[in-house]
Design an enzyme around this catalytic site. Structure first.
Site, PDB file in Angstrom:
ATOM      1  N   GLU A   1      48.661  38.096  61.892  1.00 33.77           N
ATOM      2  CA  GLU A   1      48.637  37.758  60.460  1.00 33.77           C
ATOM      3  C   GLU A   1      48.830  36.247  60.366  1.00 33.77           C
ATOM      4  O   GLU A   1      49.768  35.719  60.946  1.00 33.77           O
ATOM      5  CB  GLU A   1      49.768  38.498  59.745  1.00 33.77           C
ATOM      6  CG  GLU A   1      50.135  37.976  58.369  1.00 33.77           C
ATOM      7  CD  GLU A   1      48.978  38.003  57.379  1.00 33.77           C
ATOM      8  OE1 GLU A   1      48.349  39.069  57.234  1.00 33.77           O
ATOM      9  OE2 GLU A   1      48.699  36.951  56.760  1.00 33.77           O
TER      10      GLU A   1
ATOM     11  N   ASN B   1      47.311  40.698  50.372  1.00 33.15           N
ATOM     12  CA  ASN B   1      47.227  41.086  48.963  1.00 33.15           C
ATOM     13  C   ASN B   1      47.784  42.468  48.692  1.00 33.15           C
ATOM     14  O   ASN B   1      48.070  42.801  47.540  1.00 33.15           O
ATOM     15  CB  ASN B   1      45.776  41.047  48.486  1.00 33.15           C
ATOM     16  CG  ASN B   1      45.365  39.659  48.058  1.00 33.15           C
ATOM     17  OD1 ASN B   1      46.196  38.855  47.636  1.00 33.15           O
ATOM     18  ND2 ASN B   1      44.092  39.367  48.173  1.00 33.15           N
TER      19      ASN B   1
ATOM     20  N   GLY C   1      48.566  46.886  42.614  1.00 32.18           N
ATOM     21  CA  GLY C   1      49.259  47.948  41.887  1.00 32.18           C
ATOM     22  C   GLY C   1      49.676  49.096  42.788  1.00 32.18           C
ATOM     23  O   GLY C   1      50.696  49.744  42.561  1.00 32.18           O
ATOM     24  N   GLY C   2      48.873  49.352  43.809  1.00 30.14           N
ATOM     25  CA  GLY C   2      49.281  50.330  44.816  1.00 30.14           C
ATOM     26  C   GLY C   2      48.843  51.757  44.562  1.00 30.14           C
ATOM     27  O   GLY C   2      49.191  52.645  45.327  1.00 30.14           O
TER      28      GLY C   2
ATOM     29  N   ARG D   1      35.970  46.850  34.923  1.00 28.89           N
ATOM     30  CA  ARG D   1      36.568  45.515  34.924  1.00 28.89           C
ATOM     31  C   ARG D   1      35.572  44.439  34.520  1.00 28.89           C
ATOM     32  O   ARG D   1      35.921  43.488  33.821  1.00 28.89           O
ATOM     33  CB  ARG D   1      37.125  45.217  36.320  1.00 28.89           C
ATOM     34  CG  ARG D   1      38.316  46.093  36.626  1.00 28.89           C
ATOM     35  CD  ARG D   1      38.784  45.942  38.070  1.00 28.89           C
ATOM     36  NE  ARG D   1      40.026  46.709  38.251  1.00 28.89           N
ATOM     37  CZ  ARG D   1      40.718  46.743  39.376  1.00 28.89           C
ATOM     38  NH1 ARG D   1      40.309  46.070  40.437  1.00 28.89           N
ATOM     39  NH2 ARG D   1      41.822  47.441  39.462  1.00 28.89           N
TER      40      ARG D   1
ATOM     41  N   GLU E   1      38.680  44.524  52.187  1.00 32.51           N
ATOM     42  CA  GLU E   1      37.995  43.575  51.308  1.00 32.51           C
ATOM     43  C   GLU E   1      37.084  42.617  52.066  1.00 32.51           C
ATOM     44  O   GLU E   1      36.186  42.012  51.477  1.00 32.51           O
ATOM     45  CB  GLU E   1      39.032  42.790  50.487  1.00 32.51           C
ATOM     46  CG  GLU E   1      38.390  42.003  49.344  1.00 32.51           C
ATOM     47  CD  GLU E   1      39.408  41.278  48.476  1.00 32.51           C
ATOM     48  OE1 GLU E   1      40.620  41.523  48.633  1.00 32.51           O
ATOM     49  OE2 GLU E   1      38.980  40.472  47.638  1.00 32.51           O
TER      50      GLU E   1
END
Lengths: 493, 493
Positions: A68, A76, A81-82, A326, A460
């Protein structure tokens, strides 16, 4: 000149990319002493995708190193929100909501606007429920709330009454460690090393201090099995995002952690990996200019759409379907040129997790008023127009049908009256739908549109799963699921 | 391990990419005998962009080699309509039409939908008129017709009464040859060779027989000054185009010549060049299923929009602004699920260049009828609805205003009556707006978002000039202009 194959040519390139001059020669000669480190599976990135890849690779018996680049783990995933889109979950059953993998799949295709790679969306939709159950049963994280997110046909997101995505990061890290995964933070992927077209290692920068690109020192890590790229998107890389979409310059903030700059994606580009749909970059419509970053507003907004209503404060009118996806909402807000005002009354605000409402009231994102009129006064909304809008919205609630924008109205939506709450909204750059092209096995495609042996990607950093518009909480399934697939397949080599 | 720079690393990669094993070593050692050929400027592609680059590089004193992978020269420029968007041209003045570079620029931004790289569009708009005059005065090609293309705010395209883009290819080839440019057909770019991050050569496949990727033999060409990539788009590469936009599979034909497969673009990707907006692929709304390829229909259709009208034959109704941009029209036709029927009467058909109308009647693309009713009968259009549509369109012509779709109606548009003509329309994949990221100097950007020294690109191989939707005849300015810029800058190194 022999008739060299493309794949072999790319292989040589990788060797060149990863190390210059004498080092390259040493590497090309295959001298073992040129490696500083060896692992079976190397995972880049410590968000959901990277952690799941590491866990599954380890469970499949590989020696796993997870790196990392930032000082803290989670990327992120710490901020999100999870929630997990889970059609057919126990939470849906308890709420009497019928749903299916097919219905999620159809929602994804509709929202993705024709750019979705259907074979990838199929994998996500079919495995969304098992992924949720894996998190619940194997990782041991409990969900106590069913949430609706704009663009979904039903409420299907398993969520938390309290907390956010961070509470799934910690047990994933613990699971990985307990299985024997080696984790190194402040370690950045610099370049990928190929030999005969196959990934055999990586150049890493250890002791990296973001954002100083020259900090730390370079080391060479041998990868015996596979490399999993789970480095995330590039919402925080203003130069890169505005190259692909010139509208998204520095004038727009991002919800992302600062390290979301696309480094790992660019390292893959340099060995000939193909990226797709990089210009589809999502703005989150639910961020507030009254707090920084991702903030608490999204949790409040998504609990309130379909109950309250949103107006343009200059006109007092509704201007978009509040339960739309969105893109629909962000585009509409940006078009007005100023923040929108979301309004909801006391009777409908109970859907917001109490901790979130409390936090929003504390940090000033949520304002409370004794009446609709007081709300209009505070935000300088033309009062007559606003009260008319409120009346129309309440009539829509009574009719269970919004004639203006076909917004979803829930069975338990009540008329808005009495005390009111407001949240100002202005979008931020949130998610990069585009990225590396992958197969359903999470293999990364090269320039010749064939998998690059030994290279996998998840989350992502990949493109094609979501097309034009990603639906809320579907990326979390995507990250968890394709992370697991990538880890398993990397370990199987 | 030294702290190597990204650029240098890419340089080593290029060496690796372009040649494997022993050859790479020989090259890396800089042995002159490893070059089969030497030039100052190498140009890849023989469409407008490539030919203009070669001409300008030669005029700037460079030894120029132009290679074309196909057997014949000209690429897609041979097939296109050949008009040039030229605001302020002699043709516009003769027609009394006011126009300006700024107006073209605004049209490009509007059509490009926010994805246009404004600095590139500015160069195109500001130099469109001088580019037209260069073609007219220096190349010696005369234009005798002013044409309107959908999405432009005025008629501004210098065009031909007879012929198409091919008639500009021939004089460009002759000019290049007369200046001393060496031209080799059946010679494909395989890979680009970098040294210390700078382009120093290319691997070429001579004697290439499209589409046999293994035909011919590889040679190494030294490039002393610069390499200009003008290899065109990838509309004919079904795998590549459907990777970026899964909707554009093999079920859709293309207007392009078969060699439009994006090879040169992919060679640039392999040395770390960045591509952008690859998923913006234009369908031409004016092709007919009643002839193959680009055909004669586009010339007829674009001369008739704003005069005649288009209906869905299943309903007899107009369904889109006939003078809208290409995307608006293509999307609307595809949405109906079957070919549209464009209808125009005898009094309005005079805007079609006579040779085109004659050819269309000959090959069956254009059908002639004694009456509107006969047209409806032939195409099995519900007659009452069709006659009502005709009446409404004629009323719009009388009012000089289309209340239904705001289609442009010209000063000389006459009511449609008497004898009629029809053309059936179904879109084909026509133009790839995306491609290599370039600067206004036509320099190609690398993975680090800085120009790759010695590498230039022009024309359809580039992205960002047109954004989401390219306007008709603007790409021809783009190709001619950026070809010239690339050639000059490549020669100046």
């Amino acid at each position: 000149m022999t008739n060299i194959s493309r794949r072999r040519a790319i292989g040589m390139a990788g060797a060149g990319l990863a190390a210059a001059g004498a080092v390259q020669t040493a590497f090309a000669a295959g001298k073992a002493e040129t490696w500083d480190l060896t692992c079976g599976v190397l995972v880049v990135g410590s968000g959901y995708a990277g952690l799941c890849a590491a866990i599954e690779a380890r469970n499949a018996g590989a020696e796993v190193l997870l790196v990392e680049k930032m000082a803290i783990l989670g990327g992120n995933s710490l901020l999100c929100g999870g929630g997990i889109a889970a059609p057919g979950s126990d939470l849906q059953k308890a709420a009497g909501i019928k749903d299916s993998a097919d219905q999620l799949y159809r929602d994804m295709l509709k929202s993705g606007g024709g750019l979705v790679h259907e074979e990838l969306a199929r994998v996500v939709a079919d495995n969304a429920l098992p992924t949720y159950e894996w998190v619940r049963d194997y990782i041991g994280v409990k969900f106590d709330r069913l949430a609706f997110h704009g663009g979904h046909s039903v409420a299907r997101s398993a969520a938390y009454m309290k907390g956010n995505g961070a509470q799934l990061v910690k047990p994933l890290v613990e699971k990985a460690k307990s299985l024997g995964v080696t984790i190194r933070s402040r370690t950045r992927l610099e370049d990928i090393i190929l030999e005969n077209g196959r990934v055999v290692g990586a150049v890493l920068r250890e002791g990296f201090k973001f954002p100083d690109e020259k900090s730390g020192r370079l080391i060479r890590c041998r990868v015996k099995k596979g490399l999993v790229l789970a480095g995330g998107g590039f919402s925080q890389n203003v130069a890169l995002r505005s190259l692909h979409d010139p509208r998204l310059g520095a004038q727009l903030e991002s919800t992302n952690q600062p390290g979301a700059t696309g480094d790992a994606l660019m390292a893959a580009q340099r060995i000939g990996a193909v990226d797709i749909q990089m210009d589809w970059i999502q703005l989150g419509p639910w961020t507030s200019p009254d707090e920084p970053g991702f903030g608490v507003a999204p949790k409040i907004v998504e609990a309130v759409v379909g109950y309250g209503f949103m107006v343009d404060p200059e006109t007092g009118l509704r201007f978009v379907n509040e339960t739309g996806n969105r893109k629909v909402r962000s585009d509409a807000i940006v078009k007005t040129g100023h923040p929108a005002v979301l309004c909801v009354s006391q009777d409908n605000v109970g859907h917001v997790p109490p901790f979130a409402l409390e936090k929003g009231l504390q940090n000033g994102v949520v304002k409370a008023f004794d009446s609709a009129e007081a709300l209009a006064d505070f935000h300088k909304i033309p009062k007559d127009a606003f009260m008319k809008t409120l009346g129309e919205w309440n009539a829509a609630i009574e009719a269970k049908k919004d004639p203006k924008f076909s917004a979803k109205i829930f069975d338990d939506t009540k008329k808005n009256a009495g005390k009111f709450y407001s949240v100002r909204l202005w979008p931020r750059v949130h998610y990069t739908m585009g990225g590396l092209a992958i197969t359903p096995k999470a293999e990364v495609l090269g320039n010749d549109l064939k998998p690059i042996p030994g290279l996998f990607a998840a989350g992502e950093i990949c493109g094609g799963v979501h097309g034009m518009v990603r639906l809320g909480t579907v990326s979390i399934v995507d990250c968890l699921l394709f992370g697991r697939i990538a880890g398993r397949n990397a370990a199987a080599l």
